[in-house]
Design an enzyme around this catalytic site. Structure first.
Site, PDB file in Angstrom:
ATOM      1  N   CYS A 282       0.892  -1.132  -0.071  1.00 45.38           N
ATOM      2  CA  CYS A 282      -0.078   0.070  -0.199  1.00 45.38           C
ATOM      3  C   CYS A 282       0.893   1.264   0.070  1.00 45.38           C
ATOM      4  CB  CYS A 282      -1.159  -0.073   0.853  1.00 45.38           C
ATOM      5  SG  CYS A 282      -0.249   0.151   2.829  1.00 45.38           S
ATOM      6  N   HIS A 346      -2.902   1.289   6.941  1.00 49.06           N
ATOM      7  CA  HIS A 346      -3.046   1.229   5.390  1.00 49.06           C
ATOM      8  C   HIS A 346      -3.013   2.884   4.666  1.00 49.06           C
ATOM      9  CE1 HIS A 346      -4.407   0.310   1.357  1.00 49.06           C
ATOM     10  NE2 HIS A 346      -5.584   0.762   1.335  1.00 49.06           N
ATOM     11  N   ASP A 369      -7.444   5.660  -3.628  1.00 50.00           N
ATOM     12  CA  ASP A 369      -6.628   4.460  -3.111  1.00 50.00           C
ATOM     13  C   ASP A 369      -6.195   3.541  -4.326  1.00 50.00           C
ATOM     14  OD1 ASP A 369      -5.377   2.496  -1.661  1.00 50.00           O
ATOM     15  OD2 ASP A 369      -7.068   2.199  -0.379  1.00 50.00           O
ATOM     16  N   ASP A 411     -17.311   0.198  12.996  1.00 57.99           N
ATOM     17  CA  ASP A 411     -17.365  -0.450  14.148  1.00 57.99           C
ATOM     18  C   ASP A 411     -16.758  -1.757  14.197  1.00 57.99           C
ATOM     19  OD1 ASP A 411     -18.438   2.038  15.284  1.00 57.99           O
ATOM     20  OD2 ASP A 411     -20.460   1.093  15.878  1.00 57.99           O
ATOM     21  N   GLU A 466     -13.982  10.778  17.998  1.00 56.73           N
ATOM     22  CA  GLU A 466     -14.589   9.265  18.605  1.00 56.73           C
ATOM     23  C   GLU A 466     -15.279   9.530  19.714  1.00 56.73           C
ATOM     24  OE1 GLU A 466     -14.985   6.868  16.986  1.00 56.73           O
ATOM     25  OE2 GLU A 466     -13.285   6.321  15.584  1.00 56.73           O
ATOM     26  N   GLU A 471     -19.794  12.178  15.828  1.00 59.57           N
ATOM     27  CA  GLU A 471     -19.246  11.192  15.184  1.00 59.57           C
ATOM     28  C   GLU A 471     -20.223  10.250  14.968  1.00 59.57           C
ATOM     29  OE1 GLU A 471     -17.786   7.152  15.356  1.00 59.57           O
ATOM     30  OE2 GLU A 471     -18.413   8.079  17.063  1.00 59.57           O
TER      31      GLU A 471
END
Length: 713
Positions: A282, A346, A369, A411, A466, A471
């Site tokens: 990556c 990543h 990406d 999650d 968070e 959020e």
């Protein structure tokens, strides 16, 4: 015909035009036969020389013909006929139109000011000069011998890639050395990377990429479609792109990803062979993507997401499953096409542009990406996804917003086999904080060769803090837009939880040290709780795929009412040294069930076994232009085993081409040492980057800043 001007030469002043166009760092404008590199939407000068006589305003007509691609067409924007205005040139009122104005006439030459349309395709153009007279239809055409590169112009407010904070373009377009943050959350580090976007191989390699991918020539002026295409072609999964991805540690038939220290050798090999280069991961995909985007004039930055979700079924959750005996399943029973995973980290890219295809307010940074994870529209590509859309949970906006939301904010859910549940599994655990622990990029205008003071936390650009209401509202907004996600988030947890478990995180250990897996247990009930537990340590690839089990223990014990206990498993260095895989990442895992309540808990943590860094020994950290300077590279072998097939790779943009130095095997706990003579070509502050690889130890890196001065003689 004798009265028609005959062109004998054209001069595009490649170096003079390069300065104001901010393309003077491109090597091709400095070659013996220079190639012009210009930006659209900005004036440049050319000089046309005629045979025998000078240009006469009341008699002669000059047209510039610009051709792009294999079949230039005016209706597609790939051919432009630009009549030279004989009046003194002024600023073009409409930069969306090509423009040419006569600047001056001297004897047999005419100097013309030209403007390429701010919407024209980006890449290599051809120029012809057509001469004729007002009173005749006869024409003469002269071909300019060199191709002309016309790039995006982020300094021009009419260009879609315009960046208002102009100073930032020094970093996101013009800086050719940077950092890519790699490693688990507790031990991430900025890995040095030479983007080298001004190397003479980069723009031709980008043109080959467009050609191999069959990208429509008339679309090459649109940064939205173009960056989506780049995300497809930097990987080789479709259309034999630039890099072959591999993550299993077997690289004998190519180059190990950890060996690369920059993009130029990869793009040189791609250009020379026309074949995909082996191998990338990556952060290598991201480094090459940055190089191509910056070379083309698209502002770009590298983005590292520490603890990154790979959501394989668009559920906005990472789902892990246990059977009735608390053994982890190595497949996803609800997704036969694949399984979710958590990558230690990543890396992808942000590119900067306006988004006229989206509502107002969704321009700016966009995520793309190039790592092939999931297909989008049938091929391995991702983005551009508006960061604003990701942050607000707008899954209906182009492109791949849902996948990016999951990457940074899914999650983590754990499920246990339950025949009484409609799904066949009951949710035993949900963690809202685990994914997207921190999102990093390099801080503009600052480079720290000895540490990570140059890292920039950009987490709040991707999601609200968070645990805040904002959020949760954003994530639930995304869940409402995906039917698959709704089916996972609507399932209630089914357990009486009166025992707290806490797996103590490990950030990192030095290679060769022992470590402990520790779980703190607190019984909050007024009754004895009998617990069955399993603890294990495994080596893993950075994608979260397990490599080898290192140690495992299980047992049962009782915890008195309102008391605490500690579970501990010690892992010795000899247990793991022979079972490590590349990047030396470990996963510790613990699962426990309370017999009385059937409460089941499971948790995991990744950490890294840290390797040494390369030290540079350079007298006074100073080089002199065109004089060889000896560089000594050293570090201590941390392993109690011999290192074989040892190689150093040294690089530095504008300083030198890549140097590979092979050395003899290194004894256990011995000193690794190599030297190289380096000749600097240009003065100023430069950066030197090195990597070390061997059969037994790799991914050892280092960098240093140096000052290159002119020879006083």
């Amino acid at each position: 015909m004798a009265n028609i001007l005959e062109t004998v030469s054209i001069d595009l002043y490649p170096l003079d035009n390069a300065g104001p166009h901010r393309t003077d760092k491109f090597e091709m404008v400095h070659e013996e036969t220079p190639t012009p590199v210009l930006r659209r939407g900005q004036n440049f000068n050319i000089q046309v020389r005629f045979k025998q006589r000078s240009f006469q305003k009341d008699k002669d007509v000059i047209r510039l013909i610009f051709n792009f691609g294999s079949r230039p067409m005016t209706t597609k924007g790939t051919k432009a006929f630009v009549r030279v205005d004989p009046k003194a040139p002024g600023a073009s009122a409409d930069r969306k139109q090509w423009y040419a104005g006569l600047k001056s006439v001297e004897r047999d030459t005419a100097t013309i000011e030209v403007l390429a349309s701010v919407t024209c395709p980006v890449g290599n153009w051809k120029l012809q000069v057509e001469t004729g007279t007002i009173s005749s239809n006869e024409k003469r055409i002269f071909d300019y011998s060199s191709e002309i590169y016309i790039l995006f112009n982020p300094w021009c407010c009419e260009d879609l890639v315009f960046m208002p904070e102009e100073r930032n373009l020094d970093e996101y377009v013009l800086t050719d050395v940077g950092k890519i943050w790699v490693g688990p959350y507790g031990s991430s580090r900025g890995r040095e990377w030479v983007f080298g976007q001004f190397d003479k191989s980069v723009l031709p390699a980008a043109m080959l990429m467009f050609q191999k991918g069959g990208y429509p020539e008339f679309n090459r002026g649109d940064p939205i479609r173009l960056t989506r295409f780049i995300s497809k072609m930097v990987n080789s999964n479709d259309d034999d792109g630039i890099l072959v991805g591999r993550w299993d540690g077997n690289y004998e038939d190519g180059t190990a990803p950890s060996t690369w220290s920059g993009s130029v050798p990869i793009l040189e090999e791609f250009l020379q062979t026309g074949d995909s280069v082996c191998y990338g991961q990556c952060w290598v995909f991201s480094g090459v993507t940055t190089t191509i985007c910056r070379a083309l004039g698209i502002p770009s930055r590298v983005v590292s997401n520490l603890v990154s979700a790979h959501d394989a079924n668009a559920s906005l959750s990472v789902d892990k499953y246990l059977d009735a005996n608390n053994e982890e399943l190595d497949f996803d029973p609800n997704n036969p096409m694949g399984e979710d995973s958590i990558w230690n980290y990543h890396v992808w890219n942000d590119v900067y542009m306006a988004r006229p295809d989206l509502p107002t307010g969704y321009g700016g940074w966009q995520a793309i990406d190039a790592t092939p994870q999931e297909t989008s529209d049938g091929v391995y590509q991702c983005g551009p996804s508006s960061l604003e859309a990701i942050k607000k949970g707008q899954v209906g906006f182009n492109y791949d917003v849902a996948f990016m939301i999951a990457s940074v904010n899914a999650d983590l859910m754990r499920w246990k086999e339950d025949p009484n549940s409609p799904m066949g599994y009951s949710r035993i655990y949900s963690n809202k904080y685990h994914i997207g622990r921190i999102i990093l990029s390099k801080q503009p205008f600052f480079y720290d060769p000895n540490g990570d003071k140059d890292r920039q936390d950009i987490t709040n650009e991707y999601k609200a803090k968070e645990g805040t209401q904002a959020e949760r509202v954003s994530l639930m907004n995304a869940v409402r837009g995906l039917q698959t996600a709704q089916s996972f988030f609507d399932v209630p947890a089914d357990a009486k939880n009166d025992v707290d478990f806490d797996l103590i995180d490990l950030d990192k250990i030095k290679i060769g040290e022992d470590f402990d897996i520790v779980v703190n247990i607190k019984n909050k009930s007024n009754e004895v709780r009998n617990i069955r537990a399993v603890m294990s340590a495994s080596s893993v690839f950075y994608t979260g795929v397990k490599a080898q089990l290192i140690k495992k223990a299980e047992g049962s014990f009782s915890v008195p009412p309102n008391q605490s206990e500690i579970m501990r498993l010690t892992v010795a260095a000899d247990d793991y040294l022979t079972k490590m895989v590349e990047y030396c990442i470990m996963k510790i895992f613990a699962v426990a069930t309370v017999d009385e309540t059937k409460q089941t808990w499971a948790d995991e943590d990744d950490f890294q076994v840290v390797k040494p860094t390369i030290n540079f020994n350079i007298p006074n950290k100073t080089f002199t232009v065109n004089k060889p300077t000896r560089v000594l590279l050293t570090f201590e072998n941390p392993l109690k085993k011999r290192l074989n097939n040892c190689t150093f790779n040294i690089s530095g943009p504008t300083l030198m081409k890549n140097i590979t130095v092979s050395i003899a095997p290194v004894q256990p706990l011995g000193r690794v040492q190599a030297q190289a003579d380096i000749v600097a070509k240009t003065e100023g502050e430069q950066k030197l980057i090195a990597t070390f690889t061997s059969t037994e130890l790799n991914d050892v890196t280092g960098s240093v800043k140096i000052e290159v001065i002119e020879d006083e003689e």
